[in-house]
Each structure stands twice: as C-alpha cells, then as structure tokens.
Motif scaffolding. Structure first.
Motif, PDB file in Angstrom:
ATOM      1  N   PHE A  83       8.012  -8.605  10.614  1.00  0.00           N
ATOM      2  CA  PHE A  83       7.895  -8.848   9.182  1.00  0.00           C
ATOM      3  C   PHE A  83       7.339  -7.615   8.487  1.00  0.00           C
ATOM      4  O   PHE A  83       6.879  -6.681   9.131  1.00  0.00           O
ATOM      5  N   LYS A  84       7.426  -7.633   7.172  1.00  0.00           N
ATOM      6  CA  LYS A  84       6.932  -6.551   6.321  1.00  0.00           C
ATOM      7  C   LYS A  84       5.870  -7.101   5.383  1.00  0.00           C
ATOM      8  O   LYS A  84       5.920  -8.262   5.012  1.00  0.00           O
ATOM      9  N   LEU A  85       4.967  -6.223   4.988  1.00  0.00           N
ATOM     10  CA  LEU A  85       4.065  -6.537   3.902  1.00  0.00           C
ATOM     11  C   LEU A  85       3.780  -5.238   3.150  1.00  0.00           C
ATOM     12  O   LEU A  85       4.049  -4.148   3.664  1.00  0.00           O
ATOM     13  N   LEU A  86       3.312  -5.361   1.937  1.00  0.00           N
ATOM     14  CA  LEU A  86       3.021  -4.180   1.136  1.00  0.00           C
ATOM     15  C   LEU A  86       1.903  -3.366   1.770  1.00  0.00           C
ATOM     16  O   LEU A  86       0.902  -3.926   2.227  1.00  0.00           O
ATOM     17  N   SER A  87       2.055  -2.046   1.789  1.00  0.00           N
ATOM     18  CA  SER A  87       1.013  -1.190   2.350  1.00  0.00           C
ATOM     19  C   SER A  87      -0.236  -1.177   1.478  1.00  0.00           C
ATOM     20  O   SER A  87      -1.344  -1.005   1.978  1.00  0.00           O
ATOM     21  N   GLU A  88      -0.053  -1.349   0.190  1.00  0.00           N
ATOM     22  CA  GLU A  88      -1.180  -1.379  -0.750  1.00  0.00           C
ATOM     23  C   GLU A  88      -1.110  -2.669  -1.555  1.00  0.00           C
ATOM     24  O   GLU A  88      -0.152  -2.892  -2.286  1.00  0.00           O
ATOM     25  N   ASP A  89      -2.095  -3.527  -1.399  1.00  0.00           N
ATOM     26  CA  ASP A  89      -2.206  -4.754  -2.190  1.00  0.00           C
ATOM     27  C   ASP A  89      -3.692  -5.109  -2.287  1.00  0.00           C
ATOM     28  O   ASP A  89      -4.158  -6.081  -1.681  1.00  0.00           O
ATOM     29  N   ALA A  96      -3.489  -2.996   5.253  1.00  0.00           N
ATOM     30  CA  ALA A  96      -2.249  -3.695   5.599  1.00  0.00           C
ATOM     31  C   ALA A  96      -2.094  -3.967   7.102  1.00  0.00           C
ATOM     32  O   ALA A  96      -1.725  -5.081   7.482  1.00  0.00           O
ATOM     33  N   PRO A  97      -2.345  -3.004   7.997  1.00  0.00           N
ATOM     34  CA  PRO A  97      -2.199  -3.317   9.426  1.00  0.00           C
ATOM     35  C   PRO A  97      -3.120  -4.446   9.885  1.00  0.00           C
ATOM     36  O   PRO A  97      -2.694  -5.337  10.617  1.00  0.00           O
TER      37      PRO A  97
END
Length: 184
Positions: A83-89, A96-97
């Motif tokens: 899956f993916k998620l935003l690196s900056e949120d 993020a990791p």
C-alpha cells in the motif's frame, strides 16, 4: 586501504537500499492509491530472498519518496500486502514509515494477538522480523542539485578531496580521462 569520503559511503549505502527494494516496491506503483484500509495484493515469489516466507514475523520493505511512501509487507503467514501513504501528512502522523508499519500491524496483528498499535504509542518490535528501508529524497536532491547549502571543512592539503575522489577510473595512466560532472 582506500579511504572514501563519508558522503560517498552514505550515498552508496542509500542506493544499495533502494536497489534491494526495487523488485518489490515497483509493483505498488500500479496499485490505486488507498492509504487505509490496506489493500492486499499477491505478488510473485521472486522476493523470497528479501524476506522470510511464513516464518511467523512481519517483514517490511519501505520506500519513502518525496510524495508517497510505498510499504510492502510479508505477513507471518507468507501473504504479501502492498500500500501507499503520503510521505508528509503532519495532521495525522509525524513519520510515514512508522505510520505504515503501525497501520499494518494494527490491521493484521491486533485481531490475532490483541496488541494495541494505536497512534502515539511505541510500536512493539517483537513481532517484526525485518525492516528494509530506502529513500529517493536525498538522491533526487543530489541529482537535481537542489539540496541544502553545505560546506566541507578540511585540514590543509585536503581541499580538493571531493574532486579527486578515490582515483577510480578505467585506465589509471590515462592523463586525459574525462570525469563526470560533480554533484555539488
């Protein structure tokens, strides 16, 4: 014994990490963006050398890019999740990791073990077999020559250390060898 500049050693280690992840992470690019709930995707077995298959532990391979962070995990039963998620949120998570690992453990380990992986709590590592992580952020900054300004302080006689490098060239006695442009 050959001595290499620290920045070169760090860059080579970073590139090696990225290469180890490429065979796994590039598959996630084809998946539609969905950060939560996690999407399950079965992959071919050519990544068996990177992680254990069905050994009872979670094995993570993470690629943190400038926009998205790709997370690949081999679950304790051998199934793989991508899956993916935003690196900056920053409104939802600081890193993020870590958030990717936390979400995956919350989704796939909490129902089995009852361990709480809520945000703000330290992630228990006893169920994690390995974490491999690479990033393209520093590499892209070097290649695009858009990194932060920095300075190199050396003792007398070492001012041209970055330009000289380690003298690695195809023909050591070629006085007219062409060198690639510097990254700084």
């Amino acid at each position: 014994k050959t001595s290499y500049p620290l920045w070169l050693l760090l860059l080579s280690r970073l590139l090696l990490s990225i290469l180890l992840l490429v065979s796994t992470v590039h598959r996630s690019i084809t998946l539609a963006f969905s950060s939560y709930p996690l999407s399950t995707h079965t992959m071919s077995n050519n990544v068996d050398n990177l992680t254990g298959a069905g050994d009872g532990k979670f094995h993570f391979a993470i690629d943190r890019g400038g926009t998205f962070t790709d997370v690949v995990c081999r679950l304790p039963n051998g199934q793989e999740v991508v899956f993916k998620l935003l690196s900056e949120d920053p409104q939802h998570y600081a890193d993020a990791p870590t958030e990717g690992i936390r979400r995956l453990l919350d989704q796939h380990d909490t129902p089995v073990t009852g361990i709480d992986y809520s945000r703000g709590r330290p992630v228990r590592t006893d169920r994690i077999g390995s974490i491999r992580m690479g990033t393209t952020v520093a590499t892209n900054a070097l290649l695009e020559r858009q990194g932060a300004r920095m300075a190199l302080l050396t003792t007398e006689g070492f001012g041209d250390l970055l330009e000289i490098g380690n003298q690695a060239r195809p023909d050591i006695f070629d006085l007219s060898c062409k060198t690639p442009s510097l990254l700084y």
